[in-house]
Design an enzyme around this catalytic site. Structure first.
Site: not given
Ligand code: F6R
Length: 609
Positions: A2, A27, A79, A105-106, A482, A486, A489, A505, A604
Site C-alpha cells: 500500500c 504500490r 493493495w 501499510n503492512g 525474464e 515480463k 505479467e 521432456h 510494486k
Molecule cells: C517483475 C517485477 C517483480 C520484482 C520482484 C522483486 O517485473 O518487478 O518480479 O522484480 O517483486 O522486487 P524487488 O526487486 O523490489 O525486490
C-alpha cells in the site's frame, strides 16, 4: 504494497495528498482514501477502485458545495491483503468514537487477538481489515497524549507497519511510526510530510529523513521531532534527494514502462560509471575480500531473482566459484547450507521486499556476509546489508521492472569481473577488455531502441496467442526466464520459459497451432541445437520468434521472425536480449490495450509475505 501519505502545512491538504497518492499508486490500486481535519473534525472519503474514482467523488462533493478541505490530512492507496477491495475496507480507518484516524501499510499478524480483546470490551468493528485494529486500539489506549498512544499501539502490534495517525484533539499534528515497511519524512517550506516513497513529496521538497524501525516522527507545520519508543528525542539528519521530479513523470510517453525502457542507455552508463571509476560503488567493491569465500549464494524475488540466474552463469564462468541462486521466499525457510565463507548477494530494486529482507536476516543469523544490490537509497536492505552497491536507475514507477533489472545485471557483471581478477582467474588485460565491453553496452542498447518500430510491428501480430513459450540454452535460458515473466505479467498471456533441451521432456506436448515460441540464440556453439528445437516446434504448428545475434534466418517461410541483436560476448548478451524482450512484451500488452503500468493483482514493492 500500500502507499501512504500525510501532510500538515499551510496549503490545502487535499490536492497535496491526491497528487502524492498518484505517485504512490504503483504500490497498490484497488482502493484509495483520504482523511482531512476539516472544520468539524475528520472528513473522510474512501472508495473502492483506482484513484480516479476517489478524485471523481471529491469533485462531485465540490460541485455539491461540500468540498473536502483542511491543512492536516492522510491518504492511502491500497493493495488488499485482509478483506476484499471495498469502500469500507479502504483506508483511512477510524476508531468507533471517530477520535483517531489511521493509514497503514503492512500486515498486522496479531490482529485477530487484538480484535477479539477489543470486541470483548464492546468495541464494534466495521471492516474486515487487519488495519482497523490499529485505529480501534489507539482509541482504546488514548487518554490525552497521542504520541504515547502511538508508542503503546506500536508495542502491542506484531507484524509490519508504516502508520500515519491523526487525533481529533490535535488539529495541527501528524504522528508516524514504522516497522519493517518504508516511511520517509519530507520537510518543505510550506509544511511537512510523511510518505511511503520519495516521489510522493518530490514536487514539494528534496529534503527527506528516512525513518528507522520503531522511530516516532511528530510533525507540525513548521517543525519535525523524532523520538524513540521511550520517548527520548532523536537527532536525525535530512538527506538531499538528487534526482528530479522528471523521473516521476511520464514525459510524453504513453506509459512509465516505455519511458523506463527508453531510459536504459543512460541508466547503464550511470551505473557503470559508479562501479568502475571512483564512484561510491567502486569503493564498496574494493572492500569486499572475495578470497575469503568458497561459495556465493544469490537470493531475490521475481525479476531480481532472474538477474541472479543470469549472474550464476557469469560468476561460474569467470570466477570458477560455486554459485547457488535461490528464491528468497524459499531460502528464508530452507535452512540453507551457508556460513561465514559464503557471500550472500541480495538483489532488490525496492530494497523493501519482505522475503528478501527475511533472506538477508537469515543469512546474517548464519554469519554469512551479505552484499546487497539495491536501487532505493535508504531502504531496509540498503541499511541492513553488510555491503551495499546501488543501481543508478532512479525511481522506477511501472510495476514491471525494466531499467532496474538492466542495472542489476550490469552491477552483477562488474562484480563478477572484479572478483575474477581478485581470484586470479583473469589477468589485468582481460579484466580491462571485459570492462571495455561493458562500457560499450549502453550504445548497443541504444541501437536496439532505435529499431523499436520493427519490434512494435511484429508484436502487434502476436496478441492472439493463447500461450507463448520462451526457450534458450545456457545464459540464453536465464534471460528467457525474464522474457517470460515480463510477458505474462503485463499481457496476461500464458507463458513459460524452458531450457531448450528440456522441451521434449514434457512441455512440447503443449505446442500446437497458435503457439508462439520465442527462441533466444546468442551462442554460436549452441546455435544448431537451439535451431533444431525451433524446427521441432515449427513441425508441430508453432511459429518462432528468434532473438539474438546468431546468423540471420530465412524469414520467407513466415514460420520465423528474427530480431537481430548487435554482436557482443555471450556472457553479456542478456543485457541486449532483455531490451528486445521488454519491448516485445510491452507492445503485445499495448496492442491489447491493457493497463501496462499497473497490471491486475500486482503491486510494486512486495512488502508483505
Ligand atoms: C517483475 C517485477 C517483480 C520484482 C520482484 C522483486 O517485473 O518487478 O518480479 O522484480 O517483486 O522486487 P524487488 O526487486 O523490489 O525486490
Amino acid at each position: 504494497m500500500c502507499g501512504i501519505i500525510g501532510y500538515v502545512g499551510d496549503k490545502d491538504a487535499v490536492p497535496v495528498i491526491i497528487d502524492g497518492l498518484k505517485k504512490l499508486e504503483y504500490r497498490g490500486y484497488d482502493s484509495a482514501g483520504i482523511a482531512v481535519y476539516g472544520k468539524n473534525g475528520f472528513d473522510i472519503v474512501k472508495q473502492k477502485g483506482r484513484l480516479v474514482v476517489l478524485e471523481e467523488r471529491l469533485s462531485s462533493l465540490m460541485r455539491e458545495n461540500k468540498p473536502l478541505s483542511g491543512h492536516l490530512g492522510i491518504g492511502h492507496t491500497r493493495w488488499a491483503t485482509h478483506g476484499e477491495p471495498s469502500d469500507i475496507n479502504s483506508h483511512p480507518h477510524t476508531g468507533s468514537k471517530n477520535r483517531i484516524a489511521v493509514v497503514h501499510n503492512g500486515i498486522i499478524e496479531n490482529y485477530k487477538q487484538i480484535k477479539e480483546r477489543l470486541e470483548n470490551r464492546g468495541v464494534t468493528f466495521v471492516s474486515q481489515t487487519d488495519s482497523e485494529v490499529i485505529a480501534q486500539l489507539a482509541e482504546h489506549y488514548y487518554s490525552g497524549d497521542i504520541i504515547d498512544t502511538v508508542i503503546k499501539v506500536s508495542n502491542a502490534l506484531e507484524g509490519s507497519y508504516a502508520l500515519g495517525v491523526m487525533c481529533i484533539d490535535e488539529p495541527d499534528l501528524l504522528v508516524a511510526i514504522k516497522k519493517d515497511n518504508p516511511l520517509i519524512i519530507g520537510k518543505s517550506n510550506h509544511g511537512n510530510f510523511i510518505a511511503s516513497d520519495v516521489p510522493a513529496v518530490l514536487k514539494h521538497t528534496n529534503q527527506v529523513y528516512y525513518l528507522n524501525d520503531r522511530e516516532v516522527a511528530v510533525l507540525h507545520e513548521k517543525d519535525i521531532q523524532f523520538f524513540n519508543t521511550d520517548r527520548e528525542p532523536l537527532q536525525k539528519k535530512a538527506e538531499t534527494i538528487t534526482w528530479s521530479m522528471d523521473s516521476a513523470e511520464k514525459d510524453g510517453y504513453p506509459h512509465f514502462m516505455l519511458k523506463e525502457i527508453m531510459e536504459q542507455p543512460k541508466v547503464l552508463r550511470d551505473t557503470i560509471q559508479s562501479a568502475v571509476t571512483d564512484g561510491e560503488n567502486r569503493k564498496v567493491l574494493d572492500n569486499i575480500d572475495i578470497i575469503r569465500f568458497d561459495k556465493i549464494m544469490i537470493t531475490a524475488c521475481g525479476s531480481a531473482y532472474n538477474a541472479g540466474v543470469v549472474a550464476k552463469y557469469v560468476f561460474e564462468k569467470l570466477c570458477r566459484i560455486s554459485v547457488e541462486v535461490e528464491l528468497a521466499s524459499e531460502f528464508r525457510y530452507k535452512d540453507a547450507v551457508i556460513n561465514e565463507k559464503t557471500l550472500v548477494i541480495l538483489v532488490s530494486q525496492s530494497g523493501e521486499t519482505a522475503d528478501t529482507i527475511a533472506a538477508m536476516r537469515e543469512a546474517k543469523s548464519k554469519s554469512a556476509p551479505t552484499l546487497a544490490i539495491v536501487n532505493v537509497v535508504g531502504s531496509a536492505i540498503a541499511k541492513e546489508a553488510d555491503y551495499c552497491i546501488f543501481t543508478a536507475a532512479g525511481p522506477e514507477i511501472a510495476v514491471a521492472t525494466t531499467k532496474a533489472f538492466s542495472a542489476q545485471l550490469i552491477l552483477l557483471y562488474i562484480l563478477a569481473i572484479r572478483f575474477a581478477r581478485r581470484l586470479g582467474k583473469i589477468q589485468p588485460e582481460e579484466e580491462q577488455k571485459q570492462i571495455e565491453e561493458i562500457k560499450s553496452l549502453p550504445d548497443k542498447v541504444s541501437e536496439i531502441l532505435d529499431r523499436i518500430g520493427s519490434i512494435q510491428m511484429y508484436a502487434s501480430t502476436c496478441i492472439g496467442y493463447k500461450s507463448i513459450f520462451f526457450i534458450g540454452r545456457n545464459i540464453d535460458y536465464a534471460i528467457a526466464l525474464e522474457g517470460s515473466l515480463k510477458l505474462k505479467e503485463i499481457s496476461y498471456i500464458h507463458s513459460e520459459a524452458y531450457a531448450g533441451g528440456e522441451l521434449k521432456h514434457g512441455t512440447i506436448s503443449l505446442v500446437e497451432e497458435n503457439t508462439l515460441v520465442v527462441a533466444l540464440s546468442n551462442y554460436y556453439y549452441l546455435y544448431n541445437k537451439i535451431m533444431s528445437n525451433a524446427e521441432q516446434v515449427i513441425s508441430r504448428g508453432a511459429k518462432v520468434l528468434l532473438i539474438g545475434n546468431c546468423p540471420k534466418v530465412d524469414q520467407e517461410s513466415g514460420k520465423f521472425y528474427h530480431i537481430v541483436l548487435p554482436q557482443v560476448s555471450e556472457i553479456f548478451s542478456p543485457s541486449l536480449s532483455v531490451i528486445a524482450l521488454q519491448l516485445f512484451s510491452y507492445y503485445v500488452a499495448a496492442n491489447k490495450g491493457l493497463d501496462i503500468d499497473k497490471p491486475r493483482n500486482l503491486a510494486k514493492s512486495v512488502t508483505v509475505e
